[in-house]
Design an enzyme around this catalytic site. Structure first.
Site, PDB file in Angstrom:
ATOM      1  N   GLU A   7       2.131  23.809  14.567  1.00 12.40           N
ATOM      2  CA  GLU A   7       1.129  23.062  13.809  1.00 12.40           C
ATOM      3  C   GLU A   7       1.564  21.615  13.559  1.00 12.40           C
ATOM      4  O   GLU A   7       0.756  20.711  13.490  1.00 12.40           O
ATOM      5  CB  GLU A   7       0.860  23.788  12.485  1.00 12.40           C
ATOM      6  CG  GLU A   7      -0.472  23.440  11.890  1.00 12.40           C
ATOM      7  CD  GLU A   7      -1.001  24.521  10.961  1.00 12.40           C
ATOM      8  OE1 GLU A   7      -0.912  25.719  11.322  1.00 12.40           O
ATOM      9  OE2 GLU A   7      -1.497  24.171   9.888  1.00 12.40           O
ATOM     10  N   ASP A 107       0.854  27.826  11.806  1.00 13.91           N
ATOM     11  CA  ASP A 107       1.079  28.517  10.540  1.00 13.91           C
ATOM     12  C   ASP A 107       0.367  29.864  10.547  1.00 13.91           C
ATOM     13  O   ASP A 107      -0.678  30.035  11.158  1.00 13.91           O
ATOM     14  CB  ASP A 107       0.583  27.674   9.359  1.00 13.91           C
ATOM     15  CG  ASP A 107       1.465  26.460   9.133  1.00 13.91           C
ATOM     16  OD1 ASP A 107       2.534  26.382   9.774  1.00 13.91           O
ATOM     17  OD2 ASP A 107       1.086  25.598   8.329  1.00 13.91           O
ATOM     18  N   TYR A 315       7.284  29.950   3.592  1.00 12.50           N
ATOM     19  CA  TYR A 315       5.937  29.390   3.650  1.00 12.50           C
ATOM     20  C   TYR A 315       5.276  29.410   2.269  1.00 12.50           C
ATOM     21  O   TYR A 315       5.158  30.469   1.647  1.00 12.50           O
ATOM     22  CB  TYR A 315       5.110  30.211   4.647  1.00 12.50           C
ATOM     23  CG  TYR A 315       3.827  29.547   5.051  1.00 12.50           C
ATOM     24  CD1 TYR A 315       3.848  28.287   5.631  1.00 12.50           C
ATOM     25  CD2 TYR A 315       2.604  30.160   4.840  1.00 12.50           C
ATOM     26  CE1 TYR A 315       2.678  27.655   6.004  1.00 12.50           C
ATOM     27  CE2 TYR A 315       1.421  29.542   5.212  1.00 12.50           C
ATOM     28  CZ  TYR A 315       1.466  28.290   5.794  1.00 12.50           C
ATOM     29  OH  TYR A 315       0.296  27.676   6.148  1.00 12.50           O
TER      30      TYR A 315
END
Ligand SMILES: [Zn+2]
Ligand SMILES: [Zn+2]
Length: 766
Positions: A7, A107, A315
């Site tokens: 990403e 992601d 994350y």
């Protein structure tokens, strides 16, 4: 060669570093870096990072001029995908041409799935074979363990999941653009001043506005509190009358008057209670904790994403509050033990088994947020460090024991009146050792027994008032959005920021402007669907159906278009009412307070027709000629406060990094120092040839960067004076309030809001 698409660039670099066996070769094309390496199986690979979405859904160019296109036409307008980062797109295509296999490593969430599909489509345009070989790597942390695991267990890209994301994108664009343009055109607010409406932002604004209305409708009730300071052999402690709030002043006075020492202890109670350790962090609880440390929600997420990208935390966009069994808690502690938390981590590692706490929400995509690195304090900036520390400490707290507190209560009879003293102390610190943020201070009472006598050292009666419900801080507002299913963990903070940028709210806690209030009311009345969270609830259901292949994206978007057509018709019939309602708010926002000169009229912000500059003037003009200059940049909000030095109203100037509170009178003694500096700067500027401190007028309405520069929305005058943050020293390079034109030439007619020629489309934050 395998092509791996991530990403962001940072992730591409990191992954190459982790998977390579003998170094990474960095190359670039059109200034877009990519990374070549060989992995353990001697396979040639290349990683390249996108910039999030590199294509965006939009209307064709013929729909971009707001004043030439009826907003209604947008409902059925075709949608096109435009490339937003051309050099990245060309680099992906160039690499795809030579690739034999493709791995999507964006992601791991719905948005990431969509970005992955977009990347696949680009790659396939160049090399159709890649469609058959595409695989998906799903990981929650940019750490060697997690990345290696993800690449040895490759998965499939979920097209239905990506289509669900696309449906939402389309619907948000269609509804947002149509209604934003309608409201902006109806009120003549174009260019940087446009008024945005959106599926998530409007119901969020409504939440803020409803709370403000509750506050305004609230009628404070007076009450009285009787307090005493008692003394037991030299140790003082306070006690409160058992009837905590007296609503009858006379009775409270009578009690207060008769109090005399000594008092007698009638009961002593001691209880111990457990204070449960906190649950693991998900995005919402992390944001709550970060905002109570002084970060805005948007800043907290930005920093958290940086920490994730540099491999320090997992994350940060996750709903999950239960550590999955696959997560090696000991390994995470061992990593922490190599950093600043060596002592704390070692204590936990010494435990024979680890029993983590669990929250209510369990999802399977990502683990809760936990530390994945052990940086030293000096390696991170101060703002990064404090949030890393928060995550690290929270993680340790979830593995520690519950704390045990002891509460003490002593009942005292004083002159026939019952009083209660309360104390508490920590008996066993447990998780407080690791997570001191919410720890209460100990309040110890002297050791007393029933029948003991205590002296009266002091007595007090306080008059107080019941308080209206508090405004929402950004953290609690995010929590409320989650409760109503508004936005996602990835977008909530940005939606709130947008409310600020559009001038619908200001301050912290979040306070709506009059314009924000009236806009919310107008939409609640004339476009109720967009103003309530219901539409979102339905959309969520539809998106689930798309992911499960029970509905197609096209079906869902068509249904939504039909609903919008209906809603739009009603709104259009009431165009006049909508516009005048919003105008009411805009007008109210311009009022800054009572005129200190004539005392009978109010002063307000006026924009000079001749010079286009704004200033403050009295509504009683020409009978009263009171004027004040204003800074030409930033939004002005009335504070409802009066300067103690000169009696002029104080205002708050928004824009720049921090709001700035100042007295309106440029000759006020509070400004002496500031004026000196300004004079010094002005003489310098004059020497340089141009004395104008304020930005050139006329540029005001042109929409260059519409997002940041929202220009005209003001105040809140009629509210009770609330204490605002102390006036910050004016920032160094603030444009000073130049005595600009006002005076006699200016009629009291308020200026029309500027409607610029063209507008860049900036419908909805994506
Ligand atoms: Zn006046
Ligand atoms: Zn003053």
């Amino acid at each position: 060669m395998r092509l791996i698409i991530t990403e962001k660039n940072d992730a591409a670099k990191k992954i190459a570093g982790i998977l390579s066996t003998d170094g990474v070769q960095t190359e670039s094309y059109l200034k877009v870096p990519y990374y070549l390496f060989t992995d353990g199986e001697r396979e040639q690979s290349v990683t390249v990072g996108l910039k999030g979405h590199v294509v965006q859904v939009d209307f064709p160019p013929e729909f971009s001029e707001w004043r030439k296109v009826e907003p209604r036409a947008l409902i059925d307008a075709p949608l096109v995908k435009t490339e937003t980062a051309k050099s990245v797109v060309r680099t992906v295509k160039k690499l795809a041409a030579d690739a034999s296999a493709l791995i999507i490593a964006t992601d791991y969430d719905r948005e990431g799935e969509l970005i992955g599909l977009e990347a696949l489509n680009l790659a396939a345009e160049e090399n159709i074979k890649l469609v058959r070989t595409v695989r998906r790597a799903r990981f929650s942390a940019l750490t060697p363990g997690e990345i290696t695991r993800a690449f040895s267990h490759l998965d499939h890209l979920s097209e239905p999941l990506a289509r669900a994301g696309e449906a939402r994108q389309d619907i948000d664009l269609i509804w947002g653009a149509t209604l934003t343009r309608f409201v902006s055109l109806a009120t003549g607010r174009l260019g940087s001043q446009f008024l945005s409406v959106g599926r998530v932002q409007t119901p969020t604004l409504v939440l803020v506005v409803e709370r403000e209305k509750e506050r305004r409708a609230f009628v404070s009730e007076p009450f009285w509190v009787v307090k005493v300071d008692l003394d037991s052999e030299g140790r003082r402690f306070s006690a409160l009358h058992k009837e905590e709030r007296f609503t009858d002043e006379a009775r409270a006075m009578a009690v207060f008057e008769k109090l005399a020492g000594p008092g007698k202890v009638t009961a002593v109670k001691q209880t111990s209670r457990k204070v449960q350790r906190p649950a693991p962090f998900n995005t919402t609880s992390f944001t709550m904790a970060a905002t109570s440390l002084g970060y805005s929600a948007a800043a907290a997420m930005r920093v958290a994403e940086d920490l994730y990208m540099s491999g320090h935390i997992s994350y940060p966009r996750t709903d999950n509050t239960v550590y999955p069994s696959s997560l090696d808690l000991r390994e995470a502690l061992q990593i922490l033990a190599q950093g600043e938390f060596a002592r704390e981590a070692a204590t936990l590692l010494a435990l024979p088994t680890l029993h983590p706490s669990r929250g209510d929400k369990r999802t399977t995509d990502h683990p809760p947020i936990y530390p994945t690195g052990g940086p030293r304090k000096g390696e991170l900036g101060e703002r990064e460090w404090r949030l890393y520390e928060l995550v690290a400490r929270r993680f340790m707290a979830t593995l520690a024991d519950d704390a045990v507190m002891e509460s003490n209560r002593v009942d005292v009879n004083l002159s026939g009146e019952p009083f209660v003293a309360r104390g508490n102390r920590v008996v066993s610190a447990g998780w407080f050792e690791y997570y001191p943020y919410s720890r209460q201070k100990d309040l110890e009472l002297p050791l007393l027994h029933e029948g003991d006598l205590v002296q009266l050292a002091d007595k007090q009666i306080d008059a107080r008032e019941t308080q209206p419900p508090a405004r929402y801080g950004q953290g609690p507002l995010i929590e409320l959005m989650e409760k109503h299913n508004l936005g996602t963990k990835a977008t909530r903070h940005a939606i709130i920021q947008n409310l600020y940028d559009r001038g619908y709210v200001h301050g912290n806690p979040v306070e709506p402007t009059e314009m924000g209030i009236k806009l919310a009311e107008a939409l609640q009345e004339y476009a109720p669907r967009i103003a309530s969270p219901e539409m979102t609830a339905e959309l969520e259901k539809d998106m689930d159906l798309i992911s499960e292949r029970d509905l197609t994206k096209e079906q869902v978007v068509t249904i939504s278009r039909n609903l919008l057509r209906e809603a739009y018709g009603f709104l259009e019939q009431n165009r006049q009412q909508v516009a005048s309602k919003i105008y009411e708010g805009i007008t109210d926002d311009r009022i800054l307070g009572d005129c200190p000169k004539c005392g009978t009229k109010r002063i307000r912000i006026i924009r000079s027709k001749a010079t286009k500059k704004r200033f403050v003037g009295c509504e009683g003009y020409p009978d009263c000629d009171q004027t004040y200059p204003l800074p030409q940049r930033g939004d002005i909000i009335g504070t409802g406060e009066i300067c103690p030095q000169c009696g002029s109203p104080k205002i708050k100037v928004l824009g720049g990094r921090r709001p700035w509170v100042l007295c309106l009178d440029p000759h006020c003694p509070t400004k002496a120092e500031y004026r000196e500096k300004k004079a010094a700067r002005a003489s310098k500027a004059e020497a340089a040839g141009d004395g104008a401190a304020a930005p050139k007028a006329g540029t005001a309405g042109r929409a260059a960067t519409a997002k940041k520069a929202s220009a005209a929305k003001k105040t809140t005058a009629k509210k009770p004076a609330v204490k605002k943050a102390p006036a910050k020293k004016p920032a160094v390079k603030k444009p000073a309030a130049k005595k600009t034109a006002p005076k006699k030439t200016v009629a009291k007619t308020t200026t029309k809001l500027v409607a610029p020629a063209t507008v860049t489309v900036d419908e909805e934050p994506r």
